[in-house]
Design an enzyme around this catalytic site. Structure first.
Site, mmCIF file in Angstrom:
data_model
loop_
_atom_site.group_PDB
_atom_site.id
_atom_site.type_symbol
_atom_site.label_atom_id
_atom_site.label_comp_id
_atom_site.label_asym_id
_atom_site.label_seq_id
_atom_site.Cartn_x
_atom_site.Cartn_y
_atom_site.Cartn_z
ATOM 1 N N ILE A 168 0.876 -1.162 0.000
ATOM 2 C CA ILE A 168 0.000 0.000 0.000
ATOM 3 C C ILE A 168 0.917 1.217 0.000
ATOM 4 C CG2 ILE A 168 -0.263 -0.110 2.518
ATOM 5 C CD1 ILE A 168 -3.086 1.148 2.099
ATOM 6 N N ALA A 169 0.629 2.177 -0.864
ATOM 7 C CA ALA A 169 1.508 3.348 -0.959
ATOM 8 C C ALA A 169 0.732 4.540 -1.504
ATOM 9 C CB ALA A 169 2.699 3.045 -1.864
ATOM 10 N N ILE A 170 1.180 5.721 -1.075
ATOM 11 C CA ILE A 170 0.616 6.998 -1.498
ATOM 12 C C ILE A 170 1.780 7.882 -1.938
ATOM 13 C CG2 ILE A 170 -0.606 9.082 -0.710
ATOM 14 C CD1 ILE A 170 -2.492 6.756 -0.679
ATOM 15 N N ASN A 226 8.258 1.786 11.222
ATOM 16 C CA ASN A 226 7.233 2.568 10.533
ATOM 17 C C ASN A 226 6.033 2.813 11.460
ATOM 18 O OD1 ASN A 226 5.490 3.811 8.758
ATOM 19 N ND2 ASN A 226 5.802 2.342 7.103
ATOM 20 N N GLU A 238 2.406 -7.152 6.893
ATOM 21 C CA GLU A 238 3.657 -6.926 7.612
ATOM 22 C C GLU A 238 3.982 -5.448 7.524
ATOM 23 O OE1 GLU A 238 3.668 -11.125 6.292
ATOM 24 O OE2 GLU A 238 3.698 -9.316 5.060
ATOM 25 N N TYR A 262 -2.852 1.284 10.931
ATOM 26 C CA TYR A 262 -3.372 -0.076 11.002
ATOM 27 C C TYR A 262 -4.106 -0.308 12.325
ATOM 28 C CZ TYR A 262 -0.068 -0.538 7.123
ATOM 29 O OH TYR A 262 0.632 -0.353 5.961
#
Length: 149
Positions: free
Chosen positions: A74-76, A113, A108, A120
């Protein structure tokens, strides 16, 4: 999230833009072939993108296997971070997973982070273990997190 943003499933022609998000987000970005294979050869893979007027600003991928989903990535884009878009993406993936009969989701996350861990946890994920030396770039450990959806 503003009105110009939309979710949709990832397509092969999105890979160039996805690779930009990857390179700006991860020390070990996935390759073009990895995304191509996910889209064309992995029957369990589901990938969604978040677009802002045709520009891909983020994406999320998961493997949906029987009744469990595993978030692969998942990334922005950096300039879009801090606007709850990652949360919106993950909630959308959770909704898709639920529609496919998924009851549990896992991922994971690097132990360093903390920003991602807070997101989460906000969405109900809890730590279920640790994977020692999980990340090959620096041998950092990963927390394994789970949520019932």
């Amino acid at each position: 999230m503003n009105n110009t943003m939309t979710f949709r499933y990832m397509r092969e022609e999105d890979i160039d833009q996805i690779l930009i998000v990857e390179k700006l987000s991860f020390t070990m970005p996935w390759s073009r072939d990895a995304f191509y294979n996910e889209l064309h050869h992995n029957q369990f893979a589901k990938y969604i993108v978040l677009e802002d007027e045709g520009k891909i600003v983020g994406y999320c991928g998961a493997w949906l296997v029987i009744d469990e989903a595993h978030i692969t990535n998942i990334a922005i884009l950096p300039e879009y971070r801090g606007k709850k878009l990652g949360e919106a993406l993950l909630l959308k993936m959770m909704e898709i997973a639920k529609r496919h009969g998924i009851i549990r989701m896992t991922l994971e996350v690097r132990v360093s982070n903390v920003v991602a861990q807070r997101l989460y946890e906000k969405l109900g994920f809890q730590r279920g273990g640790i994977r020692k030396n999980y990340y090959t770039d620096n041998l950092e450990d990963a927390y394994v997190m789970w949520v019932n959806i």
